[in-house]
Structure formats: structure tokens, C-alpha cells
Design a protein around this motif. Structure first.
Motif, PDB file in Angstrom:
ATOM      1  N   GLY B  33      10.655   8.585   2.008  1.00 32.60           N
ATOM      2  CA  GLY B  33       9.635   8.096   2.915  1.00 32.60           C
ATOM      3  C   GLY B  33       9.385   9.001   4.101  1.00 32.60           C
ATOM      4  N   GLU B  34       9.856  10.261   4.034  1.00 38.16           N
ATOM      5  CA  GLU B  34       9.657  11.168   5.164  1.00 38.16           C
ATOM      6  C   GLU B  34       8.193  11.552   5.320  1.00 38.16           C
ATOM      7  OE1 GLU B  34      12.233  14.485   4.724  1.00 38.16           O
ATOM      8  OE2 GLU B  34      14.061  13.283   4.627  1.00 38.16           O
ATOM      9  N   ILE B  35       7.459  11.458   4.242  1.00 33.72           N
ATOM     10  CA  ILE B  35       6.041  11.819   4.296  1.00 33.72           C
ATOM     11  C   ILE B  35       5.229  10.613   3.857  1.00 33.72           C
ATOM     12  CG2 ILE B  35       4.408  13.644   3.743  1.00 33.72           C
ATOM     13  CD1 ILE B  35       6.661  15.239   2.564  1.00 33.72           C
ATOM     14  N   GLU B  36       4.291  10.240   4.672  1.00 36.83           N
ATOM     15  CA  GLU B  36       3.493   9.048   4.419  1.00 36.83           C
ATOM     16  C   GLU B  36       2.470   9.322   3.314  1.00 36.83           C
ATOM     17  OE1 GLU B  36       1.210   5.833   7.335  1.00 36.83           O
ATOM     18  OE2 GLU B  36       1.732   7.845   8.001  1.00 36.83           O
ATOM     19  N   PRO B  37       2.190   8.320   2.476  1.00 35.86           N
ATOM     20  CA  PRO B  37       1.110   8.468   1.493  1.00 35.86           C
ATOM     21  C   PRO B  37      -0.191   8.838   2.181  1.00 35.86           C
ATOM     22  CG  PRO B  37       2.406   6.542   0.975  1.00 35.86           C
ATOM     23  CD  PRO B  37       2.936   7.068   2.273  1.00 35.86           C
ATOM     24  N   GLY B  38      -0.929   9.750   1.583  1.00 33.87           N
ATOM     25  CA  GLY B  38      -2.171  10.214   2.159  1.00 33.87           C
ATOM     26  C   GLY B  38      -2.015  11.496   2.956  1.00 33.87           C
ATOM     27  N   ASP B 176       9.591   0.564   3.171  1.00 30.31           N
ATOM     28  CA  ASP B 176      10.927   0.411   3.729  1.00 30.31           C
ATOM     29  C   ASP B 176      11.035   1.075   5.094  1.00 30.31           C
ATOM     30  OD1 ASP B 176      11.572  -0.921   1.482  1.00 30.31           O
ATOM     31  OD2 ASP B 176      12.637   0.727   0.529  1.00 30.31           O
ATOM     32  N   ARG B 177      10.307   2.195   5.244  1.00 33.13           N
ATOM     33  CA  ARG B 177      10.407   2.908   6.512  1.00 33.13           C
ATOM     34  C   ARG B 177       9.681   2.145   7.616  1.00 33.13           C
ATOM     35  NH1 ARG B 177      11.636   8.740   7.950  1.00 33.13           N
ATOM     36  NH2 ARG B 177      13.161   8.090   6.428  1.00 33.13           N
ATOM     37  N   VAL B 178       8.556   1.533   7.232  1.00 32.96           N
ATOM     38  CA  VAL B 178       7.783   0.819   8.237  1.00 32.96           C
ATOM     39  C   VAL B 178       8.577  -0.365   8.776  1.00 32.96           C
ATOM     40  CG1 VAL B 178       5.722  -0.563   8.630  1.00 32.96           C
ATOM     41  CG2 VAL B 178       5.573   1.570   7.343  1.00 32.96           C
ATOM     42  N   ARG B 179       9.072  -1.159   7.858  1.00 30.38           N
ATOM     43  CA  ARG B 179       9.885  -2.307   8.294  1.00 30.38           C
ATOM     44  C   ARG B 179      11.004  -2.501   7.291  1.00 30.38           C
ATOM     45  NH1 ARG B 179       8.652  -6.310   4.821  1.00 30.38           N
ATOM     46  NH2 ARG B 179       6.553  -6.420   3.960  1.00 30.38           N
ATOM     47  N   GLY B 180      12.037  -3.204   7.695  1.00 31.94           N
ATOM     48  CA  GLY B 180      13.191  -3.401   6.828  1.00 31.94           C
ATOM     49  C   GLY B 180      12.781  -3.940   5.474  1.00 31.94           C
ATOM     50  N   GLU B 217       3.377  -8.750  -6.036  1.00 35.02           N
ATOM     51  CA  GLU B 217       3.035  -9.309  -4.728  1.00 35.02           C
ATOM     52  C   GLU B 217       3.600  -8.452  -3.598  1.00 35.02           C
ATOM     53  OE1 GLU B 217       3.686 -13.702  -2.949  1.00 35.02           O
ATOM     54  OE2 GLU B 217       3.327 -13.590  -5.120  1.00 35.02           O
ATOM     55  N   SER B 218       4.897  -8.125  -3.704  1.00 34.30           N
ATOM     56  CA  SER B 218       5.485  -7.358  -2.609  1.00 34.30           C
ATOM     57  C   SER B 218       4.939  -5.935  -2.580  1.00 34.30           C
ATOM     58  CB  SER B 218       7.009  -7.342  -2.731  1.00 34.30           C
ATOM     59  OG  SER B 218       7.413  -6.942  -4.011  1.00 34.30           O
ATOM     60  N   LEU B 219       4.542  -5.426  -3.754  1.00 37.11           N
ATOM     61  CA  LEU B 219       3.944  -4.093  -3.755  1.00 37.11           C
ATOM     62  C   LEU B 219       2.605  -4.104  -3.035  1.00 37.11           C
ATOM     63  CD1 LEU B 219       4.599  -2.427  -7.215  1.00 37.11           C
ATOM     64  CD2 LEU B 219       5.053  -1.472  -4.960  1.00 37.11           C
ATOM     65  N   MET B 220       1.890  -5.191  -3.166  1.00 33.27           N
ATOM     66  CA  MET B 220       0.589  -5.262  -2.528  1.00 33.27           C
ATOM     67  C   MET B 220       0.714  -5.129  -1.014  1.00 33.27           C
ATOM     68  SD  MET B 220      -2.095  -5.466  -4.473  1.00 33.27           S
ATOM     69  CE  MET B 220      -2.482  -5.717  -6.210  1.00 33.27           C
ATOM     70  N   GLU B 221       1.859  -5.531  -0.489  1.00 33.12           N
ATOM     71  CA  GLU B 221       2.061  -5.407   0.954  1.00 33.12           C
ATOM     72  C   GLU B 221       2.121  -3.951   1.392  1.00 33.12           C
ATOM     73  OE1 GLU B 221       5.342  -7.671   2.373  1.00 33.12           O
ATOM     74  OE2 GLU B 221       5.066  -9.244   0.875  1.00 33.12           O
ATOM     75  N   SER B 222       2.457  -3.078   0.473  1.00 29.63           N
ATOM     76  CA  SER B 222       2.581  -1.676   0.858  1.00 29.63           C
ATOM     77  C   SER B 222       1.223  -1.050   1.128  1.00 29.63           C
ATOM     78  CB  SER B 222       3.307  -0.888  -0.233  1.00 29.63           C
ATOM     79  OG  SER B 222       2.468  -0.714  -1.346  1.00 29.63           O
ATOM     80  N   VAL B 223       0.162  -1.638   0.589  1.00 25.53           N
ATOM     81  CA  VAL B 223      -1.157  -1.101   0.884  1.00 25.53           C
ATOM     82  C   VAL B 223      -1.824  -1.897   1.990  1.00 25.53           C
ATOM     83  CG1 VAL B 223      -1.556  -0.112  -1.379  1.00 25.53           C
ATOM     84  CG2 VAL B 223      -2.194  -2.468  -0.952  1.00 25.53           C
TER      85      VAL B 223
END
Lengths: 227, 227
Positions: B33-38, B176-180, B217-223
DNA sequence: CGCAAATTTTTGTCGGACAATCATGGGGAT
DNA sequence: ATCCCCATGATTGTCCGACAAAAATTTGCG
């Protein structure tokens, strides 16, 4: 003719990159059986032959490696992918999973997806009546199977299926060049489609299993041409 | 310690190529997660930062493109792959096909394949008791699913499944990096394994469907991190 | 004939170079 | 002030040449 089309989707003015052109040319040569499986693809030879730099050839070869059409071994170069007996049975096992998933999805699939199956089937039977090359026939044949896998409506599964069909085309191109193509069991797909239309999914599945078993058999001949 | 192992399978003296090292380092950074998507991956910046030539970076990026971890657009460069909602549902649809195929193959699978599922399950529950990073936990979690897909005993299908898991890890690493990390539904896999051992394939399949719906469902939270 | 050494071939990596394309910002016209 | 056009800079795509490392091939010797 003269009627303005309501869509220009087929138009394409984008200048394709040199790497793409080289990769496409290599794919064409591979699928037409011009290069036998196992043949090494020398970078400098290709570069001078195609009139491009070695860097470009290397990048194009990398794309073919990703496609699974050629194998690269460290410090030894890339060779045209040759199918092993284990590879063939693996491919057929994978095909069965993907295409059976497509059959199961028939009822829930979109109308476009079902129409694509019918169109692929019609195109194939049309080709069987006209004199075409063996490569064109196998391409049309595999396109039926592709459209079946596409019933899952999953781009990623379809991409996997296409990679499998590419491997098959590669092996069959070689076989077709060695000797005339075997008599395709054309009728099998018509029966399969009828079963689908009638909603007899279990029987369609059984027909698919049988058909793939036959495909595995003829594919095996490509590794043992004179078994 | 001091006991000679009866197998040296883990040893590896092959000098890995520079391209492989660069690609591995980028994968590590991506999965952590050191590099953000995009985020765009500039070739010269990476080359100077890693102390290698631009050609090498380009080739490594090409490998990541083939992995589906980064997207390359012509004349604009490569950016870290960002999952769309359609991509997520596609991944889950594809997962379902592959892992359900694994479940169906449970009875016919080799004893090693079944043992691999049990081992992955045991390793995951072991990790849940110890303090580990969220990335390690998701990796272990996905390894259970990987071992289920591996019940098909098809290397090509497993490779496809691994590509899907790589995409998932990429999205979750960011999350995971954004929030626990969210509380993993750890027990579900234990139930699934019990159903498999008992031969209740239909119920195992149903449990898988339910589990994957939760995963989607939880994957959808990542976007939509703050939906 | 078999084996070891030398030679050639081929790949892997590097550095630099340049055109084509995309992004950015400024200046002028309305 | 806003909008459009153009100059400028940044980035990629492609090419060339070079060289070390590894593999394949040939040579030479016992």
C-alpha cells in the motif's frame, strides 16, 4: 449502401505503436503455422527482418510471453510455446470449467450474449460450406466456445478462455500445416445450441464434456503427430 | 537445529535478473500500500530511484501490466491499477466460478491438494491469534481461497485465480492503509472446510456464495472509502 | 574418441539520443 | 473576466551503440 451508419465503432485512426505491430505480426505468423513450436525467436534476426530495433522486438516478445504464446528461459532466449500432454489436459480441464460456467449462466445471461452464441454458430456452419483455410475454420470453431464462455459475462474469465484458445490455435496451426485438418465434428455445436435453447442445461453440459474429450484427443495428436 | 533437512526445495541460488528484482520490489510496494491506486509510475523517476536503467524499468512495468497490477495508456504512462465497481463484481463472479469448481473437485482432488486447504486454513487461524499486519492477514486469507481453486488441479485456472487475488490484495492494501482492517469473518472458512470434509458439497457451495458476497461488499468500500 | 579450452553467438543491461505526444501555463482577442 | 491559441516543458516511444555474462559451438589436445 450510402446509408449513414449509426455507429463508427469499427473506425480506427490511432497510429498503433510499433511494438503492437510487431507483436501482431508475430501472432499472425504463429497462428498461421509459419513457425513451428519449439523454434527459437532470435532477437537480432527478427529486428533486422522486421526493420525495427532490438528493443522493440524484445518488448513485443515480452507481450507474447504474457500471452503464453512463447516461452522465455533466462539467458537462452524465447521459443515458440510447445504444448505438452499435461498442458493439453490442463487446458481441457480449464476449458470445461469456463464453458460449463457459461452454460450454467445461459438463462441469466444477457440477450446479446446469447445472440453472440447463435451468431458464432451460424458463422461456423456457413464457413463449413465454403472453402476456407483450416486456420479460419478453427478460429471460427473456437469462437463458438469463446461465446459460450462469454455467457458468464465476466471479462476476466473470457480473457482466460481466450488465452486457452490462443494456445490451442497455436498447436492446431502446426498440426494443420503438417497434414490436412481433421474432419471437424461440426454437428456437435448445433446439438449443443439446441439443448441450450430448450433449457436442457444438464444435457448441454454432458454434450460439452463429450465434445471436449474429443477435442483433447485430436489435440494430443499435435504433440505425437505420428503416434 | 543442526538436523539436515531432507529437502532443499526452498534454496535458490539462481541469480535473479535485474528486471525481476525491480518487478518484485514494485509488487512489494504495491501490496504494502505504499503507492496509492491511480498514482502514475514515472519511468525516469523509478530508474534513478532504483539505480537501474530506464529500459529495465520499462520491462518490469510491462510485467506488471501483464499481471494486471498497473495500467498503461499510450503516450501517457503507467498508473497503479484502480478497481472500479464493475471490476469488483467481475472479480467476484470469476472467483465464484473458479472456487466453486474447486469445491466440486474436492472428492476427486489429490490428497496433497486437500492437505493444502487444511494447511492454509490452519495457518490463517494461527495468524488471527498473533499480532500481524493487515497485509499478512489478507495474504493468508486469500491463500485459503487459492488452495480451494487449486483443488481443480489446473495450473492455468490457479494462475487466473492468483491474478484475481493480486488485484484484491492491491485494493485491500490501500484500504488497510487508510483505516484499520475490517474484522475478517474468520470463522466462515472453518465452517466451509468442515462442510467439505463431510462431503456436503452443495452446502459448501452455498457457504462460498455467501462468503463471496460479503467479500464483494467490503471490497466496494475500497472504491468508496467513505460511502 | 572423449574431454577441455577457446571462440562465437545470444541475451541482459546500460547509457544516450531524438521525435511524437501530452500537459501546462501565458498571452492575446473578444 | 473569459475563452482560445500557442509556446514551453515533461514524458513516452523508439532507435542506436556498447559491453559483460551466459550459453552454444567449435577447436585442439591427449
Amino acid at each position: 449502401m450510402g446509408m449513414p451508419p449509426n455507429s463508427f465503432a469499427s473506425l480506427n485512426v490511432e497510429p498503433v505503436s510499433t511494438v503492437d505491430r510487431v507483436a501482431d505480426e508475430l501472432r499472425r505468423a504463429l497462428f498461421e503455422g509459419e513457425i513451428e513450436p519449439g523454434t527459437p525467436l532470435r532477437e537480432v534476426a527478427l529486428a533486422t527482418s522486421l526493420g525495427v530495433s532490438r528493443s522493440t522486438v524484445r518488448e513485443a516478445l515480452g507481450a507474447l510471453v504474457a500471452d503464453g504464446l512463447v516461452d522465455r528461459v533466462a539467458n537462452k532466449g524465447t521459443v515458440v510455446h510447445a504444448l505438452t500432454p499435461e498442458g493439453i489436459s490442463d487446458i481441457c480441464r480449464a476449458r470445461l470449467v469456463l464453458e460449463a460456467a457459461g452454460i450454467d449462466a445461459w438463462a441469466n445471461a444477457s440477450e446479446e450474449a446469447r445472440a453472440a452464441v447463435r451468431a458464432a454458430q451460424a458463422e461456423f456452419t456457413r464457413l463449413t460450406r465454403n472453402p476456407v483455410t483450416a486456420q479460419e475454420l478453427t478460429a471460427a470453431h473456437l469462437d463458438i466456445h469463446r461465446s459460450i464462455a462469454a455467457l458468464t459475462e465476466s471479462p476476466r474469465l473470457v480473457a482466460t478462455a481466450e488465452a486457452l484458445y490462443a494456445e490451442i490455435r497455436l498447436a492446431l496451426a502446426h498440426l494443420d500445416r503438417v497434414r490436412g485438418n481433421t474432419t471437424e465434428q461440426a454437428h456437435a455445436h448445433g446439438d449443443l445450441l439446441e439443448l441450450l435453447e430448450g433449457g436442457h442445461l444438464d444435457e448441454a453440459r454432458a454434450a460439452l464434456v463429450e465434445h471436449l474429450a474429443g477435442a483433447e484427443e485430436s489435440l494430443m495428436e499435435s504433440v505425437q503427430p505420428l503416434g
